[in-house]
Design a protein around this motif. Structure first.
Motif, PDB file in Angstrom:
ATOM      1  N   TRP A  16      13.354  -4.163 -24.939  1.00 25.14           N
ATOM      2  CA  TRP A  16      13.068  -5.202 -25.931  1.00 25.14           C
ATOM      3  C   TRP A  16      12.868  -6.546 -25.227  1.00 25.14           C
ATOM      4  O   TRP A  16      13.500  -6.838 -24.235  1.00 25.14           O
ATOM      5  N   TYR A 107       6.564  -0.369 -37.109  1.00 23.66           N
ATOM      6  CA  TYR A 107       7.381  -0.815 -35.989  1.00 23.66           C
ATOM      7  C   TYR A 107       8.726  -0.104 -36.063  1.00 23.66           C
ATOM      8  O   TYR A 107       9.279   0.113 -37.153  1.00 23.66           O
ATOM      9  N   MET A 109      12.649  -0.392 -35.504  1.00 25.54           N
ATOM     10  CA  MET A 109      13.512  -1.562 -35.602  1.00 25.54           C
ATOM     11  C   MET A 109      14.978  -1.189 -35.496  1.00 25.54           C
ATOM     12  O   MET A 109      15.411  -0.141 -35.969  1.00 25.54           O
ATOM     13  N   ALA A 225      17.184  -8.836 -35.168  1.00 24.65           N
ATOM     14  CA  ALA A 225      16.349  -7.648 -35.375  1.00 24.65           C
ATOM     15  C   ALA A 225      15.471  -7.476 -34.142  1.00 24.65           C
ATOM     16  O   ALA A 225      14.902  -8.440 -33.637  1.00 24.65           O
ATOM     17  N   PHE A 227      12.292  -5.200 -32.575  1.00 28.38           N
ATOM     18  CA  PHE A 227      11.181  -4.342 -32.985  1.00 28.38           C
ATOM     19  C   PHE A 227      10.433  -3.815 -31.765  1.00 28.38           C
ATOM     20  O   PHE A 227      10.281  -4.517 -30.776  1.00 28.38           O
TER      21      PHE A 227
END
Length: 230
Positions: A16, A107, A109, A225, A227
């Motif tokens: 990420w 996406y 998540m 969050a 994604f």
């Protein structure tokens, strides 16, 4: 307990990006309510579930960014939400729009919400539930047949609806009533798939669904969050 608690599933280094509210193929949205100005990081508080005829003896709501209370890091800010509705259920929630995704794109998540609470299980068991979700549709409070109603499927107080990704008890495990527990929720290490709307947007919401008739005050400490474009 330090403010920035990151559970291991959200620390997947290399998978990420880490730029706050940056948007690319690997996206992280990180709100800790410490920014300049109003400090709300684009989040707005709203309330739903109460009758249009409710007066101040029955209903009390309020929201603001504020320093965290004694027992937590009192040099840091959180989003403080107060609610009371003596006649029934009230859903107190924050919402935020995030743009820049690809339109109509799925996406993967992972979602984390850090919520500060001081309520014991005996006080709130089966009466207050934490809920959070992400939707291509804006979360709204609408007047329907005399009641200000939440437009997404959040379910009942005890049961999450289809729009809810995270749900759990808000009860503290601590022996006193200070806000010295930081409750962290995640989707148990299992990413979920969400699809953006035609404008490349997603809407976040996080709140408490309550049948508790007295006043509750919670602090949202951090909302993250992450994604990954599929």
């Amino acid at each position: 307990m330090k403010k920035y608690i990151l559970i291991a599933v959200l620390a997947a280094a290399g998978l990420w990006s880490c730029n706050e509210d940056s948007l690319d193929a690997n996206i992280t949205v990180d709100s800790n309510f410490q920014s300049t100005g109003e400090g709300k990081d684009g989040w707005v508080a709203e309330f739903a579930g109460y009758a249009a005829t409710a007066d101040s003896t029955q209903l009390d709501t309020g929201s603001t960014t504020a320093l965290l209370p004694r027992g937590l890091d009192t040099t840091q800010y959180g989003f403080r939400v107060l609610s009371r509705y003596s006649k029934g259920n009230i859903f107190s929630y924050l919402k935020k729009r995030v743009t820049g995704f690809k339109p109509n794109k799925p996406y993967e998540m992972e979602l984390q919400v850090d919520l500060a609470t001081r309520y014991s299980a005996s006080a709130v068991v089966d009466k207050v539930t934490f809920k959070a979700g992400v939707s291509p549709v804006e979360p709204l409070t609408k007047l329907v047949s005399g009641t200000y109603t939440f437009n997404l499927d959040k379910g009942t107080v005890q049961q999450p609806g289809k729009a809810v990704l995270l749900a759990g008890s808000i009860a503290s495990t601590n022996p006193d009533s200070r806000y010295h527990t930081l409750v962290t929720y995640s989707n148990n290490g299992q990413p979920v798939t969400v699809t953006t709307n035609s404008n490349g947007e997603l809407w976040f919401f996080a709140g408490t669904d309550s049948d508790y008739k007295d006043t509750t005050i919670f602090y949202f400490d951090r909302i993250i969050a992450r994604f990954k474009e599929l």
